[in-house]
Design an enzyme around this catalytic site. Structure first.
Site, PDB file in Angstrom:
ATOM      1  N   ASP A  26       0.863  -1.175   0.000  1.00  0.00           N
ATOM      2  CA  ASP A  26       0.000   0.000   0.000  1.00  0.00           C
ATOM      3  C   ASP A  26       0.905   1.233   0.000  1.00  0.00           C
ATOM      4  O   ASP A  26       2.100   1.151   0.325  1.00  0.00           O
ATOM      5  CB  ASP A  26      -0.898  -0.031   1.235  1.00  0.00           C
ATOM      6  CG  ASP A  26      -1.883   1.116   1.258  1.00  0.00           C
ATOM      7  OD1 ASP A  26      -2.511   1.399   0.219  1.00  0.00           O
ATOM      8  OD2 ASP A  26      -2.018   1.764   2.323  1.00  0.00           O
ATOM      9  N   ASP A  28      -0.166   5.174   0.852  1.00  0.00           N
ATOM     10  CA  ASP A  28      -0.356   6.175   1.905  1.00  0.00           C
ATOM     11  C   ASP A  28      -0.403   5.501   3.267  1.00  0.00           C
ATOM     12  O   ASP A  28      -1.215   4.610   3.503  1.00  0.00           O
ATOM     13  CB  ASP A  28      -1.644   6.964   1.664  1.00  0.00           C
ATOM     14  CG  ASP A  28      -1.546   8.394   2.165  1.00  0.00           C
ATOM     15  OD1 ASP A  28      -0.921   8.594   3.217  1.00  0.00           O
ATOM     16  OD2 ASP A  28      -2.075   9.289   1.499  1.00  0.00           O
ATOM     17  N   ASP A 225      -1.248  -0.684   6.092  1.00  0.00           N
ATOM     18  CA  ASP A 225      -1.478  -0.059   7.398  1.00  0.00           C
ATOM     19  C   ASP A 225      -2.945  -0.090   7.809  1.00  0.00           C
ATOM     20  O   ASP A 225      -3.269   0.294   8.924  1.00  0.00           O
ATOM     21  CB  ASP A 225      -0.998   1.390   7.393  1.00  0.00           C
ATOM     22  CG  ASP A 225      -1.896   2.294   6.541  1.00  0.00           C
ATOM     23  OD1 ASP A 225      -2.154   1.935   5.362  1.00  0.00           O
ATOM     24  OD2 ASP A 225      -2.347   3.331   7.042  1.00  0.00           O
TER      25      ASP A 225
END
Length: 343
Positions: A26, A28, A225
């Site tokens: 991922d 961001d 995250d």
């Protein structure tokens, strides 16, 4: 597909960058935040790549093209080609192409990323419900997307045109805080029409399929995250995952995670790709040990004793919490235990 319920993070005797052939990262909250590289990301990714691991960057944001994303990463010091970037726009374009004829018109409610992905699949982007579209596709169009675009989508969907969405993330991080994401825009059209779109992005299978088709990964590791997109996407794809604590997930959310949100591994940041992961030991007297910490689930609270690395304590707490919760979400209070770890 039947899966056993994960009751603890796993250990690995090898560095994760050696145990897996491809990292599906991922962006961001993992690689960058607010446009700047997260601490240790550039160095960790360079070392993983030098060791032979393929790096692929997987994003639900359908606004930017792979070329644009790759250029941004390269500017941050992470050499990246467009082929290393997989977007939800690409996933939804493939999904549409499997259901409409080659050369069909598709009404686009979104940005350039969607248009490029549609053209790659031999589809023709159009701007009006009156252009006789065979499908409607909706993706994040940025803060300047005119309100009238949602009306255009609603007109076509109400006429029975099949409706697709790149993803349904309700929010998106920005430099000024949390902003409405594509999921919020999808809700506008849903309210106006009562229809339901076909969705491609994380955590759903079309996005995982797109990443595997484009990377050729045989043993991928999802690195993210967010529990509800990255980790659930890995669960749906039946592949392993690494949760890094540089983004939106904190200790409390992790302890309360239901099975589909429980990562295989947990680490502070992307340096976790470069090392093995500690084993967690189940104790005969009850509870779990990791490093210098022992965690148990009491009647109402999670308890933690010992000292050492905070992450070892968090891993032990996860084992206690997930075992106590079984197939549900842990409702035991872990506040005091997390406070001991400074988390």
């Amino acid at each position: 597909m039947s899966r056993s319920v994960r009751t603890r993070p796993e250990g690995s005797g090898q560095a994760l960058s050696e145990a897996y052939d491809t990292a599906l990262l991922d962006l961001d909250g993992v690689v960058y935040a607010g446009g700047s590289a997260i601490a240790y990301a550039v160095e960790s990714l360079a070392e993983a790549r030098a060791g032979g691991m393929r790096l692929a960057y997987v994003t639900n944001n359908a606004l930017r093209t792979p070329d644009t994303v790759a250029a941004h990463l390269t500017e941050l010091g992470i050499p990246t080609g467009a082929d290393d970037v997989i977007t939800s726009a690409q996933a939804v374009a493939r999904l549409i192409s499997e259901q409409v004829p080659q050369g069909a018109r598709v009404l686009v409610i979104g940005g350039e990323g969607l248009r490029v992905a549609l053209r790659e699949r031999g589809l023709v982007p159009v701007e009006s419900a009156d252009d006789d579209p065979a499908a409607v596709v909706q993706g994040f169009g940025g803060p300047e997307l005119p309100w009238g675009r949602f009306a255009e989508a609603s007109y076509a969907v109400a006429r029975g045109v099949p409706w697709f969405a790149s993803n349904t993330d309700l929010t998106i991080p920005s430099g000024r805080g949390i902003a409405p994401g594509n999921g919020a825009a999808v809700e506008v059209v849903r309210i106006a029409t009562g229809a339901e779109p076909q969705v491609a992005g994380k955590p759903l299978p079309p996005m995982h399929r797109e990443t595997i088709l484009r990377t050729g990964a045989r043993r991928p590791l999802v690195v993210g995250d967010r529990l509800d997109t990255d980790i659930e996407g890995a669960f749906n794809g039946d592949v392993d995952s690494l949760l890094v604590l540089t983004g939106v997930t904190d200790g409390a959310r992790l302890l309360a995670a239901p099975p589909q949100h429980r990562p295989t591994y947990v680490d502070a940041d992307l340096r976790g790709m470069l090392s093995g992961q500690p084993d967690i030991e189940a104790l005969e007297a009850g509870g779990f040990r990791c490093g210098g910490w022992t965690a148990t689930a009491g009647a109402e609270v999670l308890e933690l004793d010992g000292d050492g690395e905070s992450l070892d304590g968090l891993r032990a707490l996860c084992a206690a919490a997930w075992t106590a919760a079984g197939e549900g979400a842990c409702e035991l209070d872990g506040g005091k235990a997390l406070a001991k770890l400074g988390l």
